[in-house]
Each structure stands twice: as structure tokens, then as C-alpha cells.
Write a protein that holds these residues in place. Sequence first.
Motif, PDB file in Angstrom:
ATOM      1  N   ARG A   7       5.549   5.444  19.372  1.00 41.39           N
ATOM      2  CA  ARG A   7       6.396   5.578  20.563  1.00 41.39           C
ATOM      3  C   ARG A   7       7.672   6.383  20.323  1.00 41.39           C
ATOM      4  O   ARG A   7       8.695   6.179  20.984  1.00 41.39           O
ATOM      5  CB  ARG A   7       6.736   4.199  21.157  1.00 41.39           C
ATOM      6  CG  ARG A   7       5.506   3.447  21.644  1.00 41.39           C
ATOM      7  CD  ARG A   7       5.870   2.074  22.192  1.00 41.39           C
ATOM      8  NE  ARG A   7       6.749   2.175  23.354  1.00 41.39           N
ATOM      9  CZ  ARG A   7       6.340   2.425  24.602  1.00 41.39           C
ATOM     10  NH1 ARG A   7       5.051   2.625  24.845  1.00 41.39           N
ATOM     11  NH2 ARG A   7       7.193   2.479  25.592  1.00 41.39           N
ATOM     12  N   TYR A   8       7.609   7.324  19.381  1.00 37.45           N
ATOM     13  CA  TYR A   8       8.704   8.264  19.149  1.00 37.45           C
ATOM     14  C   TYR A   8       8.206   9.677  19.446  1.00 37.45           C
ATOM     15  O   TYR A   8       7.002   9.956  19.308  1.00 37.45           O
ATOM     16  CB  TYR A   8       9.190   8.206  17.699  1.00 37.45           C
ATOM     17  CG  TYR A   8       9.968   6.976  17.337  1.00 37.45           C
ATOM     18  CD1 TYR A   8      11.130   6.635  18.021  1.00 37.45           C
ATOM     19  CD2 TYR A   8       9.549   6.157  16.295  1.00 37.45           C
ATOM     20  CE1 TYR A   8      11.850   5.500  17.685  1.00 37.45           C
ATOM     21  CE2 TYR A   8      10.265   5.022  15.942  1.00 37.45           C
ATOM     22  CZ  TYR A   8      11.411   4.696  16.652  1.00 37.45           C
ATOM     23  OH  TYR A   8      12.126   3.578  16.317  1.00 37.45           O
ATOM     24  N   PRO A   9       9.095  10.595  19.855  1.00 33.12           N
ATOM     25  CA  PRO A   9       8.681  11.995  20.020  1.00 33.12           C
ATOM     26  C   PRO A   9       8.569  12.687  18.660  1.00 33.12           C
ATOM     27  O   PRO A   9       9.460  13.420  18.235  1.00 33.12           O
ATOM     28  CB  PRO A   9       9.807  12.595  20.872  1.00 33.12           C
ATOM     29  CG  PRO A   9      11.007  11.767  20.530  1.00 33.12           C
ATOM     30  CD  PRO A   9      10.497  10.378  20.259  1.00 33.12           C
ATOM     31  N   LEU A  10       7.473  12.433  17.979  1.00 39.46           N
ATOM     32  CA  LEU A  10       7.206  13.014  16.663  1.00 39.46           C
ATOM     33  C   LEU A  10       5.945  13.862  16.749  1.00 39.46           C
ATOM     34  O   LEU A  10       4.896  13.361  17.187  1.00 39.46           O
ATOM     35  CB  LEU A  10       7.002  11.918  15.611  1.00 39.46           C
ATOM     36  CG  LEU A  10       8.226  11.161  15.099  1.00 39.46           C
ATOM     37  CD1 LEU A  10       7.787  10.019  14.197  1.00 39.46           C
ATOM     38  CD2 LEU A  10       9.152  12.105  14.343  1.00 39.46           C
ATOM     39  N   LEU A  11       6.041  15.109  16.341  1.00 42.67           N
ATOM     40  CA  LEU A  11       4.859  15.960  16.314  1.00 42.67           C
ATOM     41  C   LEU A  11       3.776  15.307  15.460  1.00 42.67           C
ATOM     42  O   LEU A  11       4.011  14.920  14.319  1.00 42.67           O
ATOM     43  CB  LEU A  11       5.214  17.335  15.738  1.00 42.67           C
ATOM     44  CG  LEU A  11       4.021  18.247  15.389  1.00 42.67           C
ATOM     45  CD1 LEU A  11       3.170  18.534  16.617  1.00 42.67           C
ATOM     46  CD2 LEU A  11       4.517  19.545  14.764  1.00 42.67           C
ATOM     47  N   ASP A  12       2.597  15.146  16.026  1.00 42.96           N
ATOM     48  CA  ASP A  12       1.451  14.613  15.297  1.00 42.96           C
ATOM     49  C   ASP A  12       0.439  15.746  15.177  1.00 42.96           C
ATOM     50  O   ASP A  12      -0.237  16.088  16.140  1.00 42.96           O
ATOM     51  CB  ASP A  12       0.826  13.428  16.038  1.00 42.96           C
ATOM     52  CG  ASP A  12       0.011  12.538  15.113  1.00 42.96           C
ATOM     53  OD1 ASP A  12       0.606  11.645  14.482  1.00 42.96           O
ATOM     54  OD2 ASP A  12      -1.210  12.742  15.012  1.00 42.96           O
ATOM     55  N   ILE A  35       5.549  22.819  18.656  1.00 44.44           N
ATOM     56  CA  ILE A  35       4.194  22.376  18.332  1.00 44.44           C
ATOM     57  C   ILE A  35       3.305  23.572  18.007  1.00 44.44           C
ATOM     58  O   ILE A  35       2.529  23.555  17.038  1.00 44.44           O
ATOM     59  CB  ILE A  35       3.595  21.564  19.504  1.00 44.44           C
ATOM     60  CG1 ILE A  35       4.426  20.299  19.757  1.00 44.44           C
ATOM     61  CG2 ILE A  35       2.147  21.177  19.213  1.00 44.44           C
ATOM     62  CD1 ILE A  35       4.011  19.531  21.000  1.00 44.44           C
ATOM     63  N   PHE A  36       3.431  24.627  18.812  1.00 43.94           N
ATOM     64  CA  PHE A  36       2.628  25.828  18.590  1.00 43.94           C
ATOM     65  C   PHE A  36       2.888  26.430  17.212  1.00 43.94           C
ATOM     66  O   PHE A  36       1.963  26.729  16.464  1.00 43.94           O
ATOM     67  CB  PHE A  36       2.942  26.861  19.671  1.00 43.94           C
ATOM     68  CG  PHE A  36       2.341  28.213  19.413  1.00 43.94           C
ATOM     69  CD1 PHE A  36       1.010  28.462  19.714  1.00 43.94           C
ATOM     70  CD2 PHE A  36       3.100  29.240  18.860  1.00 43.94           C
ATOM     71  CE1 PHE A  36       0.451  29.704  19.467  1.00 43.94           C
ATOM     72  CE2 PHE A  36       2.553  30.475  18.611  1.00 43.94           C
ATOM     73  CZ  PHE A  36       1.219  30.714  18.914  1.00 43.94           C
ATOM     74  N   ALA A  37       4.176  26.578  16.864  1.00 47.51           N
ATOM     75  CA  ALA A  37       4.530  27.214  15.596  1.00 47.51           C
ATOM     76  C   ALA A  37       4.011  26.432  14.400  1.00 47.51           C
ATOM     77  O   ALA A  37       3.659  27.006  13.365  1.00 47.51           O
ATOM     78  CB  ALA A  37       6.052  27.358  15.504  1.00 47.51           C
ATOM     79  N   ASN A  38       3.932  25.103  14.521  1.00 48.78           N
ATOM     80  CA  ASN A  38       3.505  24.268  13.407  1.00 48.78           C
ATOM     81  C   ASN A  38       2.002  24.037  13.360  1.00 48.78           C
ATOM     82  O   ASN A  38       1.515  23.423  12.409  1.00 48.78           O
ATOM     83  CB  ASN A  38       4.221  22.911  13.469  1.00 48.78           C
ATOM     84  CG  ASN A  38       5.629  22.962  12.945  1.00 48.78           C
ATOM     85  OD1 ASN A  38       5.857  22.884  11.753  1.00 48.78           O
ATOM     86  ND2 ASN A  38       6.586  23.129  13.845  1.00 48.78           N
ATOM     87  N   THR A  39       1.288  24.498  14.371  1.00 46.69           N
ATOM     88  CA  THR A  39      -0.142  24.192  14.456  1.00 46.69           C
ATOM     89  C   THR A  39      -1.033  25.412  14.314  1.00 46.69           C
ATOM     90  O   THR A  39      -2.067  25.361  13.639  1.00 46.69           O
ATOM     91  CB  THR A  39      -0.447  23.495  15.807  1.00 46.69           C
ATOM     92  OG1 THR A  39       0.350  22.316  15.924  1.00 46.69           O
ATOM     93  CG2 THR A  39      -1.921  23.115  15.911  1.00 46.69           C
ATOM     94  N   VAL A  40      -0.650  26.524  14.915  1.00 50.91           N
ATOM     95  CA  VAL A  40      -1.573  27.635  15.086  1.00 50.91           C
ATOM     96  C   VAL A  40      -2.065  28.233  13.769  1.00 50.91           C
ATOM     97  O   VAL A  40      -3.219  28.660  13.653  1.00 50.91           O
ATOM     98  CB  VAL A  40      -0.931  28.733  15.971  1.00 50.91           C
ATOM     99  CG1 VAL A  40       0.273  29.368  15.280  1.00 50.91           C
ATOM    100  CG2 VAL A  40      -1.958  29.786  16.356  1.00 50.91           C
ATOM    101  N   VAL A  41      -1.208  28.250  12.739  1.00 51.89           N
ATOM    102  CA  VAL A  41      -1.599  28.890  11.481  1.00 51.89           C
ATOM    103  C   VAL A  41      -2.644  28.076  10.726  1.00 51.89           C
ATOM    104  O   VAL A  41      -3.451  28.627   9.985  1.00 51.89           O
ATOM    105  CB  VAL A  41      -0.356  29.115  10.593  1.00 51.89           C
ATOM    106  CG1 VAL A  41      -0.748  29.716   9.246  1.00 51.89           C
ATOM    107  CG2 VAL A  41       0.633  30.037  11.293  1.00 51.89           C
TER     108      VAL A  41
END
Length: 434
Positions: free
Chosen positions: A66-71, A20-26
Motif C-alpha cells: 500500500r505504498y507508491p513503490l515501483l514494482d 516506470i517507463f525508464a526503469n522497465t523498457v530496457v
Amino acid sequence: MAKQRTAVTLLSSFQWLFFIFANTVVVPISVGAAFQLPAETIEMTIRCSFIITGIACILQAWIGHRYPLLDSHSGLMWGLILNMGISASALGMDFATVGGGIATGILLAGAVTVLIAAFNLISIIQKIITPMVMSVYIFLLTFQLVFIFFKGMFKVTESGTIDLPVSLFSIGVVIFVSLLRIKGGNGLGNFSILIGIIVGWLLYRMIFPSDLPVESSAGMAFTFFPFGTPNLELGIIFVSFIAVLLNLTNTFTSIQAAADVYKEKVEENQYRRSIFITGIFAFISAIFGLVPYTPFTSTIGFLESTKLLKREPFIISGFLFTLLGIIPSIGGFLGTMPLTVGNAVLFVAYLQLFGTALNSLKGTFFNSETIFRLAGPVLIGVSIMNIPPILFGSVPVLLQPLITNGLIMGVFISIFLEKFINWDKLTNKLEVGQ
């Protein structure tokens, strides 16, 4: 046995946290830079991004699809907002005017999205967003994101040339992360993004110690609508509105792909609940100056490689990610991450989206005529992406933000082709030699 399960759950939660961090922080860093926001405001958007992303992930996994999908922040809207910020001068507007128009468009689209879910109009959207339109969307999204990350890898000097040492360092990061992903197997390979960011960041500090942004000493500047107060700039509003609605394409694609991994059939209520949450978070993102949210299709590759199919670790990681945003010192520190390093790492990460796009075409037959179904919208969209917006100066200002966006135009062309040409009939005729 119970202790072992607990240890596995915690380890899995941290692995999700890193993803999650890698896909969000930038995202908030790059958008803040494009709109030339002060460092303390960028720090605010980073912290808000962490908090809201964590909450969005929890709600989607708990009561949404209800799935483990990055939002997290939509790639479509990220590219659109970056392009609008960069093109503000070409459009004859200042950053606050462009940002305010974007905020208005997102707010309106958020309201419409909530209404679509509330009145169960999902079937209407599904008739527009066909499987081929989804494929075109994924192809164009891949190209758009890769273009953004590729350009972001190279630092440009004040004279307009490439800073060679920093750019070569970025290329080295790309090679390192790629080899780690390919050769690392299911161990180190699964952590290639995290390792790339940490190693790249540390080496950057050592090699270019004077090239790092200074942490803000003035503290976080909390403000609503940091990119600009909502206004009535119709062209910007229209494009932003349409782009947010096109995010639904990603929602349908991601949920269906996740269901395939779980070997389940998607229920209409899953789309409905997810879209309702997406609409609510569109409001929130506009208020805090964030890129609107959507389920990430790229999460499917993460699920398949790590086999982390349980929801519990994902929900725990959402709480942890929210905690990162609540702790003030972390937001300021993360704001010093070199953009070139972040872009280099994510350039590698999103190359996998091309595989997702190719897989979406499985079972589709193409020949010299029906290839136009895919090649037309994709290649026209990519061509538009590579035309400087200033060249569209003769186009009415109201239409410029729309015409200059290759992803949106490509999807529109695909929708048009799917509605007005019977491709199945044409394919059958060609197969029998008629």
C-alpha cells in the motif's frame, strides 16, 4: 480548486509513468538480446512487461504493501539472467536449456514465496535477512547493475572492439543526464531520466540512422516460455530458485525505507500481502519470459525528490502503463530504442543506489576487525563478478551457476557471518580495549 487538484493529479501521474517507463523498457530488450530472441518475440515480451508491470504496481499499492513503490523487474534476477544467457556456451548449454532451467527455478520459488506469505512465515525470513545482510545486498546490487549498464553503454563491433563513435555518444548521454540531474534542481532534474532517453534516442536516430533495429513486419509472436520450456537442469534451477527467494531482501528493504519516508511503522501484514503478490507474479513472469518482480528500493529517491507521496497518481500511472502494452504499435516502436542509450541513461539513474547503500549503514560502528562484516561479503562478491565464468570450468556443473554469481555468493557470506559471529559483542570488547 477541484480543477487544480485534478490537474496536479494528472501531471503527477504522467511523471510516475515516465519513471516506470525508464526503469522497465530496457529490461526485456536487453534480456531478449542476451538470449538472441527474434525481434517479434522481444516485441511480445516488451508488451507483456508493460501490461504486467502496470498491474503489479496497481495491486501492490492497492492491496499489497500500500505504498507508491515501483514494482518491476528485479535487478538481482535481471543480472542473473543476463549473465546466464551470456555464459550459456561456457556452461556447455544452449539458450533454450538455460532459459528452461531458469523458468523452472522461478516457478518453484514463486510457489514457495506464496506459501511463506500464506502460512505467515515472515518472522523466519526476517531472522535471516538482517539489516546488515540488506546493506550488503544493496551494495552488491548497485555494483551489479552499474556493471551491466556500463558495459551496455559501449557497442562492440563484430571484430570484438569498441565502436568508438557510438560509445562516445553514450558517454555524452551520461554527462548530459548527470548535469541535468545535478543542475536541474527539482524541475528539470526530476525529469532527467525521461529527457535523457528522449534526447538521446532522437540524436541517435539523426547521427546513426543505419544503426537502428528494423521494426518487425511479421507482427508479434506470442508464445509461452519464450526463453525455453521448463526442464530439470538442476544447477540452473537451484540458482534461479535461490535468487528469487533473495528478492525478499529487496522487498523488506523497500517497504521499510518507504515507511521511513512516511514516518510510519511497518505492519507484518504489509510484508505478508506484498510477498504474496510477488510470488504470484513470479509465476506470471516465468510463463511470459519476463524477469521476476520486486518493489524497487530506488523509488525512495524518487519519492524524496518529487514529494509525490499520494497513491492515487501512482495507481493511475499503473493503468496508463498497462495501456501502453495493450496498444500494438507502441511495443514495436519501443523495440527500436537503442540499447546503448537506455543503458547510458540508467547508468546515471542507478548511481543513486550507492547513496541508498551508504544510508543503510547509518549508526553502524566499524573498526579494523568489524569492517570484515561488510568488506568481506561485498568485496568478495564484486571480485567474483569480475571473473569470467569460463574460469570456473573445473567446478562441478551443478554448482557453476551459483559459484559464478557474485551477488548471491556475497549475500550468502553475509548471512553466514551474521549467524556465526556476535559482532555486537566483538564491538563492545574492542571499545573497552579488551
